[in-house]
Motif scaffolding. Structure first.
Motif, short mmCIF file in Angstrom:
data_model
loop_
_atom_site.label_atom_id
_atom_site.label_comp_id
_atom_site.label_asym_id
_atom_site.label_seq_id
_atom_site.Cartn_x
_atom_site.Cartn_y
_atom_site.Cartn_z
N HIS A 147 0.79 -1.34 0.02
CA HIS A 147 -0.09 0.11 -0.11
C HIS A 147 0.82 1.13 0.05
O HIS A 147 0.26 2.37 -0.28
N SER A 148 2.17 1.32 0.58
CA SER A 148 2.91 2.58 0.54
C SER A 148 4.06 2.47 -0.26
O SER A 148 4.89 3.14 -0.11
N THR A 149 3.91 1.81 -1.53
CA THR A 149 5.19 1.69 -2.57
C THR A 149 4.53 1.97 -3.84
O THR A 149 3.59 1.42 -4.13
N ALA A 150 5.13 2.30 -4.93
CA ALA A 150 4.66 2.43 -6.27
C ALA A 150 4.69 0.83 -6.82
O ALA A 150 3.72 0.83 -7.77
N HIS A 178 3.07 10.57 4.74
CA HIS A 178 2.43 10.74 3.41
C HIS A 178 1.82 9.41 2.81
O HIS A 178 1.35 9.07 1.88
N THR A 179 1.99 8.32 3.77
CA THR A 179 1.65 7.24 3.62
C THR A 179 0.16 6.97 3.49
O THR A 179 -0.73 7.29 4.30
N ILE A 180 -0.35 6.08 2.44
CA ILE A 180 -1.96 5.71 2.40
C ILE A 180 -2.27 5.01 3.58
O ILE A 180 -1.49 3.85 3.50
N LEU A 205 6.99 5.50 2.01
CA LEU A 205 7.68 4.38 2.39
C LEU A 205 8.88 4.80 3.46
O LEU A 205 9.03 4.47 4.47
N ALA A 206 9.53 5.78 2.68
CA ALA A 206 10.78 6.28 3.47
C ALA A 206 11.03 7.69 3.06
O ALA A 206 10.66 8.13 1.90
#
Length: 270
Positions: A147-150, A178-180, A205-206
């Protein structure tokens, strides 16, 4: 905790449990704890010291573990690396994507990655560093959230909303502000991925990192993997380079898909 073997266990059961115990020892070697002492493994497994020592000695003799003579610490041995190489070389996606990913890293100077979905996480199949995105370690073999990566969004875009819900459940950990962290905004983001053909991630993520990824499809048209480029915010420079990077990544992802037997015109009924 590993269960102990009863005194009256049959030889077959005892042998199976010995295998389970030996493999469980390997699972305690992680990125966070790549080296372990016998005493640590005793505490982690709940097994006796003599049992752990015997299992470690066997794994060491077979090359699955190695011992540092100076520190006395054990770490993963070359046999595991050899088996991992065999597994990767048997992956059709890895074989098709390795060279295109390497070409992207060389051409753009960024990190280039290929991953596939394993249940509710993504698994890195290969990773190459460009001069603008150096790393002191490889991502190959690592797991990361979807959920938190392209790349995770690119992998999820081939699923229906119900499938996404079942895959991820209700937990959406926040890694940065900024994480969904909820299903509905994630579904909106996935619809955007389907519309434009690629996913982006900026510090989800980072901190200080950005990524752009495109889905890879197999002969049936299913999304089976994702290809990405990544790096620092300044190296990626998405405000100015997003369109050009997307064109490169989508083109290479399409080439990999074609290598896997995907034909876009057949899927569209043309």
């Amino acid at each position: 905790m590993v269960r102990s073997t009863g005194a009256n266990a049959s030889p077959a059961v005892s042998g199976t449990q010995s295998v389970e115990r030996a493999l469980s020892l390997l699972s305690f070697f992680t990125d966070e704890q790549p080296e372990r002492r016998i005493a640590e493994l005793v505490e982690l497994t709940g097994l006796g010291q003599s049992t752990v020592s015997r299992l470690v000695a066997t794994l060491e003799s077979l090359g699955y573990l190695v011992r540092d003579e100076r520190s006395g610490l054990h770490r993963i041995g070359p046999k595991v690396v050899s088996l991992a190489g065999i597994a990767l070389n048997q992956s059709p996606v890895h074989r098709a994507a390795r060279q295109p990913a390497q070409n992207l890293a060389h051409e753009l100077g960024l990190g280039a990655n290929v991953a596939e979905r394993h249940d509710d996480q993504m698994f890195y199949l290969c990773h190459f560093e460009g001069p603008l995105a150096p790393r002191a370690f490889t991502l190959t073999g690592r797991l990361a959230p979807l959920h938190s990566t392209a790349m995770g969004k690119a992998l999820l875009c081939g699923l229906t909303d119900d499938q996404v819900r079942k895959t991820l459940g209700r937990a959406y950990p926040a890694y940065t502000p900024h994480t969904i962290t909820a299903l509905d905004p994630l579904l909106e983001a996935l619809q955007e991925v389907r519309t434009r053909g690629y996913a982006t991630e900026i510090e989800e993520l980072a901190f200080g990192r950005a990524c752009l990824a495109a889905p890879i499809r197999d002969r049936s048209g299913d999304v089976v993997a994702a290809l990405s480029v990544s790096g620092s915010l300044s190296a990626m420079d998405l405000p100015n380079r997003q369109d050009s990077l997307a064109a490169k990544v989508v083109e290479q992802a399409d080439q990999i898909s074609t290598s896997l037997g995907f034909m876009a015109h057949a899927r569209l009924g043309l």
